[in-house]
Design an enzyme around this catalytic site. Structure first.
Site, PDB file in Angstrom:
ATOM      1  N   GLY A  94     -19.541  19.680 -10.866  1.00  0.00           N
ATOM      2  CA  GLY A  94     -18.613  18.756 -10.200  1.00  0.00           C
ATOM      3  C   GLY A  94     -18.006  17.737 -11.146  1.00  0.00           C
TER       4      GLY A  94
ATOM      5  N   THR B 185     -15.962  18.074 -13.751  1.00  0.00           N
ATOM      6  CA  THR B 185     -14.526  18.255 -14.008  1.00  0.00           C
ATOM      7  C   THR B 185     -13.712  17.660 -12.872  1.00  0.00           C
ATOM      8  OG1 THR B 185     -15.054  20.338 -15.094  1.00  0.00           O
ATOM      9  CG2 THR B 185     -12.758  19.990 -14.502  1.00  0.00           C
TER      10      THR B 185
ATOM     11  N   GLU C 104      -9.221  24.680  -7.429  1.00  0.00           N
ATOM     12  CA  GLU C 104     -10.219  25.019  -8.452  1.00  0.00           C
ATOM     13  C   GLU C 104     -10.757  26.424  -8.207  1.00  0.00           C
ATOM     14  OE1 GLU C 104     -11.411  24.791 -11.159  1.00  0.00           O
ATOM     15  OE2 GLU C 104     -12.524  22.992 -11.637  1.00  0.00           O
ATOM     16  N   ASP C 105     -11.124  27.104  -9.278  1.00  0.00           N
ATOM     17  CA  ASP C 105     -11.766  28.401  -9.136  1.00  0.00           C
ATOM     18  C   ASP C 105     -13.224  28.236  -8.708  1.00  0.00           C
ATOM     19  OD1 ASP C 105     -12.404  27.178 -11.514  1.00  0.00           O
ATOM     20  OD2 ASP C 105     -12.077  28.936 -12.776  1.00  0.00           O
TER      21      ASP C 105
ATOM     22  N   LYS D  27     -21.015  25.827  -6.296  1.00  0.00           N
ATOM     23  CA  LYS D  27     -22.466  25.945  -6.525  1.00  0.00           C
ATOM     24  C   LYS D  27     -23.102  24.646  -6.047  1.00  0.00           C
ATOM     25  CE  LYS D  27     -21.815  28.589 -10.835  1.00  0.00           C
ATOM     26  NZ  LYS D  27     -22.011  28.558 -12.305  1.00  0.00           N
TER      27      LYS D  27
ATOM     28  N   ASP E 216     -18.995  23.625 -10.263  1.00  0.00           N
ATOM     29  CA  ASP E 216     -20.369  23.825 -10.725  1.00  0.00           C
ATOM     30  C   ASP E 216     -21.083  22.467 -10.676  1.00  0.00           C
ATOM     31  OD1 ASP E 216     -22.669  24.534 -12.013  1.00  0.00           O
ATOM     32  OD2 ASP E 216     -21.752  25.223 -13.851  1.00  0.00           O
TER      33      ASP E 216
ATOM     34  N   ASP F 189     -14.140  33.320 -16.739  1.00  0.00           N
ATOM     35  CA  ASP F 189     -14.396  33.966 -18.026  1.00  0.00           C
ATOM     36  C   ASP F 189     -15.767  33.623 -18.597  1.00  0.00           C
ATOM     37  OD1 ASP F 189     -13.652  31.187 -18.538  1.00  0.00           O
ATOM     38  OD2 ASP F 189     -13.741  31.763 -20.644  1.00  0.00           O
TER      39      ASP F 189
ATOM     40  N   GLY G 175      -9.164  28.827 -15.441  1.00  0.00           N
ATOM     41  CA  GLY G 175      -9.825  29.758 -14.518  1.00  0.00           C
ATOM     42  C   GLY G 175      -9.146  29.991 -13.180  1.00  0.00           C
TER      43      GLY G 175
HETATM   44  P1  IMP Z   1     -18.015  21.707 -13.590  1.00  0.00           P
HETATM   45  O1  IMP Z   1     -17.310  20.563 -14.268  1.00  0.00           O
HETATM   46  O2  IMP Z   1     -19.437  21.827 -14.050  1.00  0.00           O
HETATM   47  O3  IMP Z   1     -17.901  21.664 -12.082  1.00  0.00           O
HETATM   48  O4  IMP Z   1     -17.348  23.037 -14.114  1.00  0.00           O
HETATM   49  C1  IMP Z   1     -16.082  23.409 -13.732  1.00  0.00           C
HETATM   50  C2  IMP Z   1     -15.498  24.475 -14.615  1.00  0.00           C
HETATM   51  O5  IMP Z   1     -16.489  25.156 -15.380  1.00  0.00           O
HETATM   52  C3  IMP Z   1     -14.825  25.543 -13.781  1.00  0.00           C
HETATM   53  O6  IMP Z   1     -13.504  25.225 -13.495  1.00  0.00           O
HETATM   54  C4  IMP Z   1     -14.953  26.775 -14.661  1.00  0.00           C
HETATM   55  O7  IMP Z   1     -13.882  26.829 -15.553  1.00  0.00           O
HETATM   56  C5  IMP Z   1     -16.242  26.549 -15.414  1.00  0.00           C
HETATM   57  N1  IMP Z   1     -17.357  27.258 -14.763  1.00  0.00           N
HETATM   58  C6  IMP Z   1     -18.319  26.740 -13.967  1.00  0.00           C
HETATM   59  N2  IMP Z   1     -19.179  27.681 -13.550  1.00  0.00           N
HETATM   60  C7  IMP Z   1     -18.719  28.838 -14.076  1.00  0.00           C
HETATM   61  C8  IMP Z   1     -19.161  30.208 -13.966  1.00  0.00           C
HETATM   62  O8  IMP Z   1     -20.151  30.563 -13.297  1.00  0.00           O
HETATM   63  N3  IMP Z   1     -18.410  31.127 -14.646  1.00  0.00           N
HETATM   64  C9  IMP Z   1     -17.319  30.805 -15.389  1.00  0.00           C
HETATM   65  N4  IMP Z   1     -16.871  29.543 -15.505  1.00  0.00           N
HETATM   66  C10 IMP Z   1     -17.567  28.566 -14.852  1.00  0.00           C
END
Ligand code: IMP
Length: 180
Positions: free
Chosen positions: A110, A112, A104-105, A136, A108, A164, A50
């Site tokens: 956290g 990852t 990071e893009d 977020k 969400d 995406d 992303g």
């Molecule tokens: P986390 O591990 O929940 O913080 O998610 C991180 C990854 O989930 C990001 O790097 C994105 O690739 C994907 N992601 C999280 N939220 C979104 C969203 O709203 N749209 C698209 N991809 C998302």
């Protein structure tokens, strides 16, 4: 385009490209301020897929020499986190004594970034900071320290500018959110 459709879902315009570019410029100036004079090497590590567009725009605003690396971690399927982080592509260089900026893009849950931070700390870098275009906060409750944040958004699903839905929508110049 004020609306786009993917997989029977409608997304509406949320953050136009000009606003994204303003966020990128602000983040770059903060990073230039903090790293412009450090003596150790600086490595920016982009989390694929992303963040590749954000990374490309960000590094072209940086005014100091730095290395660029890409890693691939996945935790997402459809529109929610799977809770499991897979390391598909790892850092290809020695990070000891270097300053790391993770790019990071979006953060969400956290999960990852938290897993990746744990991995990186084992490699004994001089420092690690995190730069994300979108965050977020309601979803991650500050479980990881975010040093550079473009903008906080509510817990909505967004696509475009590299983000995406099941592999589609990355090419959109603007960021769109799911219409409810
Ligand atoms: P986390 O591990 O929940 O913080 O998610 C991180 C990854 O989930 C990001 O790097 C994105 O690739 C994907 N992601 C999280 N939220 C979104 C969203 O709203 N749209 C698209 N991809 C998302």
């Amino acid at each position: 385009m004020s609306e786009v459709n993917y997989f029977d879902k409608t997304f509406e315009m949320y953050i136009p490209n000009w606003e994204i570019q303003n966020l990128v410029m602000r983040l770059a100036s903060e990073i230039n301020r903090d790293y412009g004079r450090v003596e150790e090497e600086v490595v920016l590590i982009s989390i694929l897929d992303g963040s590749f567009i954000f990374m490309a725009d960000l590094i072209r605003q940086l005014e100091f020499d730095h290395h660029v690396q890409f890693v691939k971690l996945t935790s997402y399927k459809d529109m929610s986190s799977t809770g499991v982080v897979d390391f598909v592509l790892d850092v290809q260089t020695d990070l000891r004594g270097k300053h790391i900026i993770i790019v990071e893009d979006i953060v969400d849950t956290g999960l990852t970034i938290e897993s990746f931070l744990e991995q990186l700390q084992l490699r004994e870098p001089a420092s690690i900071r995190i730069c994300t275009l979108l965050s977020k906060p309601d979803e991650h409750n500050d479980i990881v320290p975010l040093d550079y944040v473009g903008v906080d958004i509510p817990p909505e699903f967004v696509i475009g500018y590299g983000l995406d839905l099941n592999g589609l929508g990355r090419q959109l110049r603007d960021i769109y959110k799911l219409k409810v």
